[in-house]
Design a protein around this motif. Structure first.
Motif, short mmCIF file in Angstrom:
data_model
loop_
_atom_site.label_atom_id
_atom_site.label_comp_id
_atom_site.label_asym_id
_atom_site.label_seq_id
_atom_site.Cartn_x
_atom_site.Cartn_y
_atom_site.Cartn_z
N LYS A 62 6.97 -4.70 -1.08
CA LYS A 62 7.51 -3.82 -2.10
C LYS A 62 9.04 -3.71 -2.01
N HIS A 63 9.60 -3.66 -0.80
CA HIS A 63 11.02 -3.38 -0.62
C HIS A 63 11.86 -4.56 -0.14
N TYR A 64 11.23 -5.67 0.17
CA TYR A 64 11.96 -6.81 0.72
C TYR A 64 11.67 -8.02 -0.15
N ALA A 65 12.72 -8.58 -0.79
CA ALA A 65 12.53 -9.65 -1.78
C ALA A 65 11.98 -10.93 -1.16
N TYR A 66 12.23 -11.16 0.12
CA TYR A 66 11.84 -12.42 0.75
C TYR A 66 10.64 -12.23 1.68
N ALA A 67 9.78 -11.29 1.40
CA ALA A 67 8.63 -11.03 2.26
C ALA A 67 7.70 -12.23 2.35
N ASP A 68 7.63 -13.01 1.29
CA ASP A 68 6.76 -14.20 1.32
C ASP A 68 7.31 -15.30 2.21
N ARG A 69 8.56 -15.16 2.66
CA ARG A 69 9.18 -16.18 3.51
C ARG A 69 9.27 -15.76 4.98
N LEU A 70 8.67 -14.65 5.32
CA LEU A 70 8.64 -14.25 6.72
C LEU A 70 7.76 -15.22 7.50
N PRO A 71 8.04 -15.41 8.80
CA PRO A 71 7.25 -16.37 9.59
C PRO A 71 5.76 -16.00 9.61
N LYS A 72 4.94 -16.98 9.32
CA LYS A 72 3.49 -16.75 9.25
C LYS A 72 2.90 -16.41 10.63
N HIS A 73 3.49 -16.96 11.68
CA HIS A 73 2.93 -16.73 13.01
C HIS A 73 3.22 -15.31 13.52
N CYS A 74 4.06 -14.56 12.81
CA CYS A 74 4.34 -13.17 13.19
C CYS A 74 3.38 -12.18 12.52
N LYS A 75 2.54 -12.69 11.65
CA LYS A 75 1.59 -11.83 10.94
C LYS A 75 0.48 -11.40 11.91
N VAL A 76 0.17 -10.10 11.88
CA VAL A 76 -0.88 -9.58 12.78
C VAL A 76 -1.87 -8.74 11.99
N ARG A 77 -3.09 -8.65 12.53
CA ARG A 77 -4.14 -7.76 12.01
C ARG A 77 -4.50 -6.81 13.15
N LEU A 78 -4.43 -5.56 12.86
CA LEU A 78 -4.70 -4.56 13.88
C LEU A 78 -6.01 -3.84 13.58
N ALA A 79 -6.79 -3.67 14.61
CA ALA A 79 -8.01 -2.88 14.49
C ALA A 79 -7.65 -1.47 14.94
N THR A 80 -7.46 -0.59 13.99
CA THR A 80 -7.07 0.78 14.28
C THR A 80 -8.29 1.70 14.21
N THR A 81 -8.03 2.96 14.54
CA THR A 81 -9.11 3.94 14.45
C THR A 81 -9.46 4.24 13.00
N LYS A 82 -8.58 3.87 12.07
CA LYS A 82 -8.82 4.11 10.64
C LYS A 82 -9.14 2.82 9.88
N GLY A 83 -9.44 1.76 10.59
CA GLY A 83 -9.78 0.50 9.93
C GLY A 83 -8.78 -0.60 10.29
N THR A 84 -8.89 -1.75 9.59
CA THR A 84 -8.02 -2.90 9.85
C THR A 84 -6.74 -2.76 9.04
N ARG A 85 -5.61 -3.01 9.69
CA ARG A 85 -4.30 -2.95 9.03
C ARG A 85 -3.60 -4.30 9.22
N LYS A 86 -2.83 -4.68 8.22
CA LYS A 86 -2.06 -5.93 8.30
C LYS A 86 -0.59 -5.61 8.38
N GLY A 87 0.14 -6.44 9.11
CA GLY A 87 1.57 -6.23 9.23
C GLY A 87 2.23 -7.39 9.95
N TYR A 88 3.48 -7.19 10.37
CA TYR A 88 4.25 -8.21 11.08
C TYR A 88 4.69 -7.64 12.42
N SER A 89 4.53 -8.39 13.46
CA SER A 89 4.91 -7.98 14.80
C SER A 89 6.43 -7.86 14.91
N ILE A 90 6.90 -6.69 15.38
CA ILE A 90 8.35 -6.46 15.49
C ILE A 90 8.98 -7.37 16.54
N PRO A 91 8.42 -7.51 17.76
CA PRO A 91 9.04 -8.41 18.75
C PRO A 91 9.08 -9.87 18.28
#
Length: 148
Positions: free
Chosen positions: A105-134
């Motif tokens: 929504k806020h970053y024009a080049y989000a589709d160009r972020l590295p694919k290997h930094c994409k993570v799926r987290l199993a949280t207490t409220k379900g699965t969340r998708k995001g990018y690893s900060i490190p």
């Protein structure tokens, strides 16, 4: 006046003075031809001598001009906003990631972020998708404060 024009006038004058008027007009046939050939030869010699003087000037050396390489301005894609950092409670503890929907929504080049930094987290409220900060930091991205 031009140098070539003056030299041609001089050559013609020298050729004309080399002809002499013959006293007997009856013999003029062969002698006129011979005089014409002598005059034409003199003109050729003078013309080639003048042409030789003009070519004695040093030749100008030209180097091929290579075009300057065009500078490609890359958009500044390495700065990510801190507003998209999400804290999730997982079964392994608290984890901070960049939220995928927020970045889209806020970053024009989000589709160009590295694919290997994409993570799926199993949280207490379900699965969340995001990018690893490190991982993104290792790729050269940095966090910019959301407050200016």
């Amino acid at each position: 006046m031009s140098r070539k024009f003056i030299s041609s006038i001089m050559a013609a004058a020298i050729a004309a003075t080399s002809f002499s008027m013959s006293a007997a007009p009856a013999r003029a046939g062969n002698e006129d031809l011979a005089k014409f050939l002598v005059g034409a030869t003199a003109l050729i010699i003078i013309g080639s001598a003048l042409a030789g003087n003009e070519s004695s000037e040093p030749a100008k050396v030209t180097h091929p001009v290579q075009p300057k390489p065009k500078i490609k301005h890359k958009p500044r894609r390495k700065a990510l906003t801190a507003a998209c950092v999400r804290r999730h409670n997982t079964y392994e503890g608290k984890v901070k990631v960049f939220g995928q929907r927020c970045l889209q929504k806020h970053y024009a080049y989000a589709d160009r972020l590295p694919k290997h930094c994409k993570v799926r987290l199993a949280t207490t409220k379900g699965t969340r998708k995001g990018y690893s900060i490190p991982c993104l930091r290792n790729e050269g991205y940095y966090i910019v404060s959301s407050k200016y």
